[in-house]
Motif scaffolding. Sequence first.
Motif, PDB file in Angstrom:
ATOM      1  N   GLN A 184       0.907  -1.186  -0.047  1.00 22.82           N
ATOM      2  CA  GLN A 184      -0.086   0.091  -0.084  1.00 22.82           C
ATOM      3  C   GLN A 184       0.865   1.132   0.035  1.00 22.82           C
ATOM      4  O   GLN A 184       0.654   2.340  -0.689  1.00 22.82           O
ATOM      5  N   ALA A 185       1.968   1.237   0.767  1.00 21.35           N
ATOM      6  CA  ALA A 185       2.667   2.379   0.976  1.00 21.35           C
ATOM      7  C   ALA A 185       3.510   2.637  -0.410  1.00 21.35           C
ATOM      8  O   ALA A 185       3.549   3.784  -0.943  1.00 21.35           O
ATOM      9  N   TRP A 186       4.012   1.629  -1.027  1.00 21.23           N
ATOM     10  CA  TRP A 186       4.671   1.656  -2.260  1.00 21.23           C
ATOM     11  C   TRP A 186       3.536   2.370  -3.362  1.00 21.23           C
ATOM     12  O   TRP A 186       3.970   3.077  -4.290  1.00 21.23           O
ATOM     13  N   PHE A 187       2.375   1.767  -3.351  1.00 14.64           N
ATOM     14  CA  PHE A 187       1.391   2.080  -4.429  1.00 14.64           C
ATOM     15  C   PHE A 187       1.217   3.853  -4.302  1.00 14.64           C
ATOM     16  O   PHE A 187       0.929   4.486  -5.291  1.00 14.64           O
ATOM     17  N   LEU A 188       0.953   4.102  -3.055  1.00 13.21           N
ATOM     18  CA  LEU A 188       0.601   5.592  -2.812  1.00 13.21           C
ATOM     19  C   LEU A 188       1.649   6.410  -3.265  1.00 13.21           C
ATOM     20  O   LEU A 188       1.771   7.551  -3.894  1.00 13.21           O
ATOM     21  N   ARG A 189       2.758   5.907  -2.799  1.00 15.53           N
ATOM     22  CA  ARG A 189       4.104   6.410  -3.531  1.00 15.53           C
ATOM     23  C   ARG A 189       4.145   6.828  -4.973  1.00 15.53           C
ATOM     24  O   ARG A 189       4.631   7.595  -5.237  1.00 15.53           O
ATOM     25  N   ALA A 190       3.957   5.735  -5.479  1.00 16.06           N
ATOM     26  CA  ALA A 190       3.970   5.615  -7.028  1.00 16.06           C
ATOM     27  C   ALA A 190       2.952   6.748  -7.614  1.00 16.06           C
ATOM     28  O   ALA A 190       3.303   7.466  -8.682  1.00 16.06           O
ATOM     29  N   LEU A 191       1.813   6.680  -7.192  1.00 17.42           N
ATOM     30  CA  LEU A 191       0.980   7.773  -7.560  1.00 17.42           C
ATOM     31  C   LEU A 191       1.426   9.260  -7.114  1.00 17.42           C
ATOM     32  O   LEU A 191       1.084   9.974  -8.053  1.00 17.42           O
ATOM     33  N   ALA A 192       2.031   9.376  -5.857  1.00 14.77           N
ATOM     34  CA  ALA A 192       2.590  10.813  -5.545  1.00 14.77           C
ATOM     35  C   ALA A 192       3.691  10.998  -6.692  1.00 14.77           C
ATOM     36  O   ALA A 192       3.864  12.433  -6.911  1.00 14.77           O
ATOM     37  N   ASP A 193       4.729  10.129  -6.912  1.00 18.80           N
ATOM     38  CA  ASP A 193       5.483  10.474  -8.006  1.00 18.80           C
ATOM     39  C   ASP A 193       4.937  10.933  -9.238  1.00 18.80           C
ATOM     40  O   ASP A 193       5.312  11.864  -9.990  1.00 18.80           O
ATOM     41  N   ALA A 194       3.862  10.086  -9.823  1.00 18.02           N
ATOM     42  CA  ALA A 194       3.282  10.588 -10.966  1.00 18.02           C
ATOM     43  C   ALA A 194       2.506  12.062 -10.787  1.00 18.02           C
ATOM     44  O   ALA A 194       2.581  12.819 -11.724  1.00 18.02           O
ATOM     45  N   LEU A 195       2.108  12.311  -9.768  1.00 17.15           N
ATOM     46  CA  LEU A 195       1.390  13.876  -9.481  1.00 17.15           C
ATOM     47  C   LEU A 195       2.720  14.852  -9.449  1.00 17.15           C
ATOM     48  O   LEU A 195       2.359  15.930  -9.891  1.00 17.15           O
ATOM     49  N   ALA A 196       3.700  14.557  -8.772  1.00 19.61           N
ATOM     50  CA  ALA A 196       4.867  15.215  -8.634  1.00 19.61           C
ATOM     51  C   ALA A 196       5.284  15.780 -10.297  1.00 19.61           C
ATOM     52  O   ALA A 196       5.630  17.064 -10.444  1.00 19.61           O
ATOM     53  N   GLU A 197       5.332  14.407 -11.246  1.00 19.23           N
ATOM     54  CA  GLU A 197       5.684  15.049 -12.457  1.00 19.23           C
ATOM     55  C   GLU A 197       4.523  15.924 -13.069  1.00 19.23           C
ATOM     56  O   GLU A 197       5.085  16.754 -14.250  1.00 19.23           O
ATOM     57  N   ARG A 198       3.368  16.120 -12.463  1.00 19.56           N
ATOM     58  CA  ARG A 198       2.458  16.809 -13.200  1.00 19.56           C
ATOM     59  C   ARG A 198       2.240  17.959 -12.429  1.00 19.56           C
ATOM     60  O   ARG A 198       1.362  18.873 -12.418  1.00 19.56           O
ATOM     61  N   GLY A 199       3.190  18.503 -11.473  1.00 22.49           N
ATOM     62  CA  GLY A 199       3.497  19.855 -10.825  1.00 22.49           C
ATOM     63  C   GLY A 199       2.491  19.842  -9.611  1.00 22.49           C
ATOM     64  O   GLY A 199       2.263  20.891  -9.160  1.00 22.49           O
ATOM     65  N   ALA A 200       2.026  18.674  -8.905  1.00 19.44           N
ATOM     66  CA  ALA A 200       0.992  18.748  -8.101  1.00 19.44           C
ATOM     67  C   ALA A 200       1.738  17.850  -6.624  1.00 19.44           C
ATOM     68  O   ALA A 200       2.017  16.960  -6.926  1.00 19.44           O
ATOM     69  N   ARG A 201       1.496  18.729  -5.540  1.00 23.64           N
ATOM     70  CA  ARG A 201       1.995  17.793  -4.433  1.00 23.64           C
ATOM     71  C   ARG A 201       0.835  17.129  -3.871  1.00 23.64           C
ATOM     72  O   ARG A 201      -0.074  17.433  -4.049  1.00 23.64           O
ATOM     73  N   THR A 202       1.050  15.804  -3.532  1.00 16.34           N
ATOM     74  CA  THR A 202       0.233  14.742  -2.974  1.00 16.34           C
ATOM     75  C   THR A 202      -0.381  15.251  -1.369  1.00 16.34           C
ATOM     76  O   THR A 202       0.621  15.637  -0.563  1.00 16.34           O
ATOM     77  N   VAL A 203      -1.574  15.105  -1.349  1.00 12.57           N
ATOM     78  CA  VAL A 203      -2.041  15.255   0.045  1.00 12.57           C
ATOM     79  C   VAL A 203      -2.715  13.847   0.607  1.00 12.57           C
ATOM     80  O   VAL A 203      -3.334  13.166  -0.447  1.00 12.57           O
ATOM     81  N   VAL A 204      -2.562  13.442   1.742  1.00 14.96           N
ATOM     82  CA  VAL A 204      -3.236  12.255   2.121  1.00 14.96           C
ATOM     83  C   VAL A 204      -3.787  12.338   3.589  1.00 14.96           C
ATOM     84  O   VAL A 204      -3.473  13.406   4.408  1.00 14.96           O
TER      85      VAL A 204
ATOM     86  N   VAL B  42       0.933   6.920   8.465  1.00 15.95           N
ATOM     87  CA  VAL B  42       1.275   5.821   9.314  1.00 15.95           C
ATOM     88  C   VAL B  42       1.870   4.507   8.859  1.00 15.95           C
ATOM     89  O   VAL B  42       2.719   3.846   9.168  1.00 15.95           O
ATOM     90  N   ALA B  43       1.407   4.191   7.578  1.00 18.24           N
ATOM     91  CA  ALA B  43       1.790   3.230   6.419  1.00 18.24           C
ATOM     92  C   ALA B  43       3.085   3.322   6.272  1.00 18.24           C
ATOM     93  O   ALA B  43       3.874   2.437   6.297  1.00 18.24           O
ATOM     94  N   GLY B  44       3.660   4.623   5.937  1.00 18.41           N
ATOM     95  CA  GLY B  44       5.042   4.635   5.783  1.00 18.41           C
ATOM     96  C   GLY B  44       5.383   5.041   4.212  1.00 18.41           C
ATOM     97  O   GLY B  44       4.510   4.707   3.405  1.00 18.41           O
ATOM     98  N   GLY B  45       6.420   5.257   3.866  1.00 20.43           N
ATOM     99  CA  GLY B  45       7.067   5.513   2.572  1.00 20.43           C
ATOM    100  C   GLY B  45       6.551   6.755   1.859  1.00 20.43           C
ATOM    101  O   GLY B  45       6.762   6.906   0.595  1.00 20.43           O
ATOM    102  N   LEU B  46       5.925   7.661   2.441  1.00 16.29           N
ATOM    103  CA  LEU B  46       5.440   8.885   1.683  1.00 16.29           C
ATOM    104  C   LEU B  46       6.826   9.629   1.285  1.00 16.29           C
ATOM    105  O   LEU B  46       7.780   9.694   1.579  1.00 16.29           O
ATOM    106  N   ARG B  47       6.368  10.258   0.219  1.00 17.69           N
ATOM    107  CA  ARG B  47       7.507  11.323  -0.453  1.00 17.69           C
ATOM    108  C   ARG B  47       7.370  12.478   0.561  1.00 17.69           C
ATOM    109  O   ARG B  47       6.453  12.843   1.199  1.00 17.69           O
ATOM    110  N   GLN B  48       8.716  12.964   0.772  1.00 17.29           N
ATOM    111  CA  GLN B  48       8.795  14.071   1.910  1.00 17.29           C
ATOM    112  C   GLN B  48       8.019  15.341   1.662  1.00 17.29           C
ATOM    113  O   GLN B  48       7.699  15.775   2.778  1.00 17.29           O
TER     114      GLN B  48
END
Length: 530
Positions: A321-341, A347-353
Motif C-alpha cells: 500500500q505504501a509503495w502504491f501511494l508513493r507511485a501515485l505521488a511520484d506521478a502527481l509530482a511529475e504533473r506539478g502537484a503535491r500529494t495530500v493524504v 502511518v503506513a510509511g513510505g511517503l514522499r517528503q
Amino acid sequence: MIPRPELLSDLSGSFELASGATVAGPFADAVRRALPLLDLRPGDSGEIEVRQDPALGEESYRLTTGSRGVEIVAGGAAGAFYAAQSLHQLLPDASYRFSDRASWRVPGVRIEDSPRFAWRGLHLDVARHFSTKREVLRLIDLMAAHKLNRLHLHLVDDQGWRVESKAYPLLQEVSSHRPRTAVNYYREPEAYEDIPHGGYYSLDDLAEIGAYARSRFVTVVPEIDVPGHASAILAAYPELGATGERYDVLDRWGISPAILSPLPPTIEFLTTVFDEIIGALGEVPFFHIGGDEVVLDHWAQSAEITAYRDSLGLATSPDLQAWFLRALADALAERGARTVVWDEAFVAGGLRQDTVVMPWRGMGVGRRAAAAGHDVVATPVFPLYFDYAEAASADEPMAIGDTTTMADVAAFDPAPADWTEEERARVMGVQAQLWTERVPDPRTVDYRLWPRSCALAEVAWAGSGGDGFDERLREHLGRLDAMGVEYRPPAGPRPWQRRRPHRPSGVKVTDVMARIDGMTHDAESTRPSV
C-alpha cells in the motif's frame, strides 16, 4: 469583523461610497470582484485607490478609510481582494443584497492585516450526496467572503463517482448514481429511501469551478480516494479490483472491503484520470489521494498481487500500500502537484517528503507527521468534523454523533503551544470537513457549515477565536441573512431545519477522539519501513 484583523483602529471622518464608484491602481480588478454588488468601475483615479507594497506578503494588506475616500495597500492581488472583503464588512448588511440603493457610509478606520495560516480550508464530500455546480460556486463565494482559500472536493467514494472521464466513460454512466440511499440512524438496522441519487461534474463544469475559484483566490483541491472506498469505481470497471468481482455503487454507509488492485493497469487508469482532472481545473498545486480506511484482505488473498509484491521486494500488504501511494505521488509530482493524504497513509510509511498529511484521527498523529518533516493541515474529528451535531438534542437534524459547538471550533489551536517550534512551523493551516452521509441537500449543507465556518475562518486567519468573537458573530449573522445563508441559529434549529430528528448517543466526541488517537499510536508501533 470576521475574521478579526491583526490591527483595527478607528479614525475620525467617514466617506460615502456610492454604487458605481471608481477604483484605480494595481489589483483594481480583484477589488471589483470582491464587491460585485457595488458595481465598481475602473478609472485612472477613484474613490478607492489601490497601491502595491512589495514588502507585504501576497495576502497582506493595509486598508484606510476616511473623509478622503478609501486607500488599499496590498502585497498582491489576493491582499487587495481581502482588503475589499474587509471594506465590505464596514458597510451595512444591505450592501450584501442586490438593490438600487445609491450609497453607503464607510466609517473611518485603519486596518493592518495578514493571515496566520496559508491553508484555510473547507472540505465538501460530494460523493455521498452530490452538490451541483451552482452550489459549489456559491460555496466558493461564501468562502471568499470569510477569507477561506482551499476548497477540498471529495470526488469519489463507495457511494458515487462525481467527475466525467472521456477515457473511462462508464465512470459517469454507471458509477455516478445509486438506486437508493440508507437513511437509518448510526448503528441501527438499515433502512432505505428508494429514490435514485446521483450526479457528476462534466470536465467543462470542473474547468468553470477552477476558474471561478481562482478569480476569488480559492484553490480547488480534488480528491480521488484510493485504494479503498472503491465500490463505485469497481461497479464500472471490476477488472481494476483485487478480485475482478463486480461491485454495486454502495447504498449504505460505513467501510467497504472493495479495494483497487495495485497492479500497473490501475496506476495507468488513475494517472489518466489525474490528467483529465488537472487538465480541466487548469491549476492543481495540491491533489489528494486519500489512503484512509483501507481493507487489505483481498490483496493478501490474491496470488497475482502477492507475486507482484514479492517482485518489488516488499514483505507485506501494508508495504505494498505504501509503495502504491508513493507511485501515485511520484506521478502527481511529475504533473506539478503535491500529494495530500489522510493520516493512515503517513502511518503506513513510505511517503514522499513533500506529501502533505491531514491528521483526521487527532493532533497526536499530526505532531508525529510534523516531526517527521511533513507539512500538516490540521483536520481532527474534534472539533473540525462538521457532520457532528451542534448540540446533543433531538431538536437537531440527524447527525453522525454528538457534539461539536461553534465555541469548540473557536477554541481550537492548529499549532499547539506544547509542540516544538519546528513542529509548529510545519502546520500549513487548518480545514473543516463536511462529510455528507447525513447531509442530503443544500439547505442542510448551509446548516452544518454556518456559522461554525465563521469560527473556522477566525482560527485560520487570526490563529484563534479572539476576544469578542460572540459579539462580532451576532453582528455577522445579519450579513449571512443578507447573503441567503440558512445557518443554524444560536438558539437552535428552526422547525423546518429539524428534518429527521437527531438521536443523541450519549457518546462524547472527545471520547471518540481519545480512542482513535490511541489507535494511531498502536499502528505506529507496527509501521513498516519502505
